[in-house]
Design a protein around this motif. Structure first.
Motif, mmCIF file in Angstrom:
data_model
loop_
_atom_site.group_PDB
_atom_site.id
_atom_site.type_symbol
_atom_site.label_atom_id
_atom_site.label_comp_id
_atom_site.label_asym_id
_atom_site.label_seq_id
_atom_site.Cartn_x
_atom_site.Cartn_y
_atom_site.Cartn_z
ATOM 1 N N ASP A 10 18.750 83.688 12.651
ATOM 2 C CA ASP A 10 20.377 84.279 12.518
ATOM 3 C C ASP A 10 19.390 85.575 12.675
ATOM 4 O O ASP A 10 19.049 86.296 12.399
ATOM 5 C CB ASP A 10 20.724 83.636 11.738
ATOM 6 C CG ASP A 10 22.235 84.671 11.079
ATOM 7 O OD1 ASP A 10 22.339 85.751 11.947
ATOM 8 O OD2 ASP A 10 22.535 84.322 10.575
ATOM 9 N N CYS A 11 20.228 86.531 13.555
ATOM 10 C CA CYS A 11 20.052 88.071 13.809
ATOM 11 C C CYS A 11 20.371 88.550 12.803
ATOM 12 O O CYS A 11 20.032 90.101 12.255
ATOM 13 C CB CYS A 11 21.105 88.377 15.221
ATOM 14 S SG CYS A 11 22.958 88.366 14.716
ATOM 15 N N SER A 29 26.022 90.379 24.074
ATOM 16 C CA SER A 29 27.458 89.494 24.053
ATOM 17 C C SER A 29 27.589 88.377 23.350
ATOM 18 O O SER A 29 26.746 87.150 23.924
ATOM 19 C CB SER A 29 27.135 89.338 25.558
ATOM 20 O OG SER A 29 28.927 88.519 25.812
ATOM 21 N N PRO A 31 28.913 85.509 20.583
ATOM 22 C CA PRO A 31 30.012 84.748 20.851
ATOM 23 C C PRO A 31 31.617 85.395 21.018
ATOM 24 O O PRO A 31 32.269 85.875 20.066
ATOM 25 C CB PRO A 31 29.762 83.018 19.698
ATOM 26 C CG PRO A 31 28.340 84.046 19.522
ATOM 27 C CD PRO A 31 27.926 85.488 19.641
ATOM 28 N N TYR A 40 27.597 76.593 21.781
ATOM 29 C CA TYR A 40 27.202 77.249 20.767
ATOM 30 C C TYR A 40 27.594 77.550 19.888
ATOM 31 O O TYR A 40 27.332 78.892 18.690
ATOM 32 C CB TYR A 40 25.860 78.566 20.799
ATOM 33 C CG TYR A 40 26.612 79.387 22.212
ATOM 34 C CD1 TYR A 40 27.452 80.388 21.674
ATOM 35 C CD2 TYR A 40 26.596 79.175 23.434
ATOM 36 C CE1 TYR A 40 28.281 81.168 22.090
ATOM 37 C CE2 TYR A 40 27.377 80.208 24.390
ATOM 38 C CZ TYR A 40 27.815 81.005 23.830
ATOM 39 O OH TYR A 40 28.527 81.713 24.762
ATOM 40 N N HIS A 204 22.535 78.612 30.747
ATOM 41 C CA HIS A 204 23.445 78.903 29.672
ATOM 42 C C HIS A 204 24.548 78.627 30.193
ATOM 43 O O HIS A 204 24.585 79.542 31.303
ATOM 44 C CB HIS A 204 22.112 79.998 28.706
ATOM 45 C CG HIS A 204 22.909 80.207 27.758
ATOM 46 N ND1 HIS A 204 24.606 81.034 27.362
ATOM 47 C CD2 HIS A 204 22.729 80.770 26.624
ATOM 48 C CE1 HIS A 204 24.674 80.944 26.663
ATOM 49 N NE2 HIS A 204 23.703 81.073 25.512
ATOM 50 N N ALA A 207 25.773 83.463 30.632
ATOM 51 C CA ALA A 207 24.635 84.303 30.750
ATOM 52 C C ALA A 207 25.526 85.269 31.697
ATOM 53 O O ALA A 207 26.129 84.893 32.441
ATOM 54 C CB ALA A 207 23.349 83.706 31.671
ATOM 55 N N PHE A 208 24.626 86.840 31.886
ATOM 56 C CA PHE A 208 25.470 88.047 32.025
ATOM 57 C C PHE A 208 24.554 87.602 33.754
ATOM 58 O O PHE A 208 23.549 87.415 34.048
ATOM 59 C CB PHE A 208 24.317 88.721 32.039
ATOM 60 C CG PHE A 208 24.266 89.553 30.139
ATOM 61 C CD1 PHE A 208 25.587 89.920 29.736
ATOM 62 C CD2 PHE A 208 23.701 90.249 29.795
ATOM 63 C CE1 PHE A 208 26.017 90.290 28.549
ATOM 64 C CE2 PHE A 208 24.259 90.159 28.299
ATOM 65 C CZ PHE A 208 25.280 90.222 27.976
ATOM 66 N N PRO A 230 20.132 91.115 20.191
ATOM 67 C CA PRO A 230 20.396 90.193 18.590
ATOM 68 C C PRO A 230 21.165 88.615 19.158
ATOM 69 O O PRO A 230 20.952 88.420 18.422
ATOM 70 C CB PRO A 230 21.860 90.704 17.844
ATOM 71 C CG PRO A 230 22.249 91.938 19.211
ATOM 72 C CD PRO A 230 21.706 92.567 20.272
ATOM 73 N N PHE A 231 22.153 89.276 20.814
ATOM 74 C CA PHE A 231 22.955 88.014 20.909
ATOM 75 C C PHE A 231 22.266 87.765 22.180
ATOM 76 O O PHE A 231 22.817 87.024 22.839
ATOM 77 C CB PHE A 231 24.029 87.795 21.190
ATOM 78 C CG PHE A 231 24.919 87.900 19.088
ATOM 79 C CD1 PHE A 231 25.023 86.988 17.928
ATOM 80 C CD2 PHE A 231 25.018 88.935 18.917
ATOM 81 C CE1 PHE A 231 25.211 87.571 16.964
ATOM 82 C CE2 PHE A 231 25.401 89.442 17.802
ATOM 83 C CZ PHE A 231 25.590 89.103 16.640
ATOM 84 N N GLY A 233 20.899 84.708 23.812
ATOM 85 C CA GLY A 233 21.583 83.607 24.629
ATOM 86 C C GLY A 233 20.370 82.598 25.894
ATOM 87 O O GLY A 233 18.697 83.146 25.319
ATOM 88 N N ALA A 234 20.396 83.383 27.291
ATOM 89 C CA ALA A 234 19.172 83.204 28.229
ATOM 90 C C ALA A 234 18.636 84.206 28.419
ATOM 91 O O ALA A 234 17.530 84.595 28.803
ATOM 92 C CB ALA A 234 20.017 83.048 29.597
ATOM 93 N N THR A 236 18.427 87.044 29.554
ATOM 94 C CA THR A 236 19.112 87.505 30.385
ATOM 95 C C THR A 236 18.469 89.368 30.783
ATOM 96 O O THR A 236 18.183 90.024 31.411
ATOM 97 C CB THR A 236 20.207 87.943 31.410
ATOM 98 O OG1 THR A 236 21.189 86.722 30.820
ATOM 99 C CG2 THR A 236 20.609 88.436 32.598
ATOM 100 N N GLU A 252 17.990 84.587 19.241
ATOM 101 C CA GLU A 252 18.654 83.954 19.415
ATOM 102 C C GLU A 252 18.764 82.140 17.882
ATOM 103 O O GLU A 252 17.483 82.309 17.246
ATOM 104 C CB GLU A 252 18.241 83.532 20.656
ATOM 105 C CG GLU A 252 19.410 82.070 21.199
ATOM 106 C CD GLU A 252 20.681 81.619 21.388
ATOM 107 O OE1 GLU A 252 21.133 82.963 21.708
ATOM 108 O OE2 GLU A 252 21.171 81.050 20.579
ATOM 109 N N ILE A 253 19.532 82.048 17.887
ATOM 110 C CA ILE A 253 19.747 81.038 16.518
ATOM 111 C C ILE A 253 19.646 80.075 17.382
ATOM 112 O O ILE A 253 19.122 79.482 16.848
ATOM 113 C CB ILE A 253 21.155 81.068 16.331
ATOM 114 C CG1 ILE A 253 21.573 80.617 14.638
ATOM 115 C CG2 ILE A 253 21.875 80.389 16.921
ATOM 116 C CD1 ILE A 253 22.381 81.018 14.228
#
Ligand SMILES: C[S@@+](CC[C@H](N)C(=O)[O-])C[C@H]1O[C@@H](n2cnc3c(N)ncnc32)[C@H](O)[C@@H]1O
Length: 290
Positions: A10-11, A29, A31, A40, A204, A207-208, A230-231, A233-234, A236, A252-253
């Motif tokens: 958890d960030c 980015s 959630p 997620y 994901h 993803a950006f 801090p979040f 994801g994949a 990027t 990433e959680i």
């Protein structure tokens, strides 16, 4: 050689292990409220500010005084009305000590067509820029764009006021002398980025496109600087940062995404896969592990 730390957790907790004033750019980015609950998780719009502020507080601590935080976020419409949690978040972050210095718009060029009874398709997202100080590092030349056809149309018909630096009639403080740009091949871009979303197989759902973090990494960092997502994801942001010779940290959680990013980074960093030992040392609050 650049480093990449991929950290599972958890960030809000992990960020407390990162030294203060150590990050040049935070690009992330989180959630969005109530979206992607099935994949997620999501946070209800009325709890969003309360949920995000502890992370924002840690981000304020770890960012260098000359660094920048770019937050990609977009409120959705519920019951025919736009949510206000992003606006409330900006106000709350200002109270926390952040300066809200700029807002960029990501225009999603390939937004899919559709029909809604009371609105048109949503084709843009916010990129909110926050800083700790009014003076921050910004490498504007790195993102200059070709002058293009605009030069031939607009600059061929200069009025007398186009040739002097006058005071703006809108009191924006923007004095123009457009004739200065006649012989220049490149101009500074606007704060609207026209980029297509990417649907490549990143495993994901949110993803950006790579060009999004790339543009901000160019604008706000130099080689050897450190970029944090801090979040993650994949991953990027991290993958692009490492390719651009910047160090990166991703939090990433969801464990599965951490493994995915480690696999994707392997050819870039040419390092052996980070092992379980890494996680154990990380949990002991050790920051420098590579
Ligand atoms: C919108 S996605 C990020 C996508 C990313 N920009 C990319 O290009 O793949 C948000 C991510 O934040 C993760 N997440 C949610 N809460 C978190 C938390 N408290 N700490 C760390 N990661 C979290 C989610 O699992 C999700 O993968």
């Amino acid at each position: 050689m650049v480093n990449c730390d991929i950290i599972h957790g958890d960030c809000i907790q992990i960020l407390s292990t990162i030294p203060e004033n150590s990050i040049d750019l935070i690009f992330t980015s989180p959630p969005y409220a109530d979206q992607r609950r099935a994949t997620y998780g999501g946070i209800s719009p009325d709890k969003y500010v309360e949920w995000f502020l502890p992370a924002a507080d840690q981000l304020l601590r770890v960012l260098k005084p000359t660094g920048t935080f770019v937050l990609n976020i977009k409120e959705k419409a519920v019951n025919g009305e736009r949510s206000t949690y992003v606006l409330e978040l900006i106000l709350a972050m200002k109270k926390q000590g952040w300066l809200w210095t700029e807002e960029f718009i990501w225009h999603k060029k390939n937004c899919y067509p559709g029909k809604w009874s009371n609105r048109f398709r949503d084709a843009w997202e916010r990129l909110l820029q926050f800083n700790k100080n009014r003076k921050f590092k910004m490498y504007q030349e790195a993102v200059m764009v070709p002058m293009g056809d605009w030069k031939h149309k607009r600059l061929s018909k200069l009025s007398e006021t186009d040739k002097i630096r006058d005071t703006s009639k809108t009191v924006s403080g923007f004095g123009k002398n457009i004739s200065h740009w006649l012989d220049r091949p490149k101009a500074y871009p606007s704060n609207v980025l026209h980029l297509a979303t990417e649907c490549s197989n990143k495993k994901h759902s949110a993803a950006f496109p790579e060009a999004l973090p790339e543009w901000f990494i160019k604008l706000f960092t130099q080689e050897g600087d450190t970029v944090l997502d801090p979040f993650m994801g994949a991953g990027t942001t991290n993958i692009v940062a490492n390719r651009m010779n910047r160090n990166s940290i991703g939090i990433e959680i969801v464990q599965e995404y951490c493994e995915l990013v480690r696999q994707r980074l392997k050819p870039i960093l040419q390092l052996p896969l980070l092992t379980q030992q890494y996680e154990i040392i990380r949990q002991k609050n050790c920051f420098e592990i590579h």
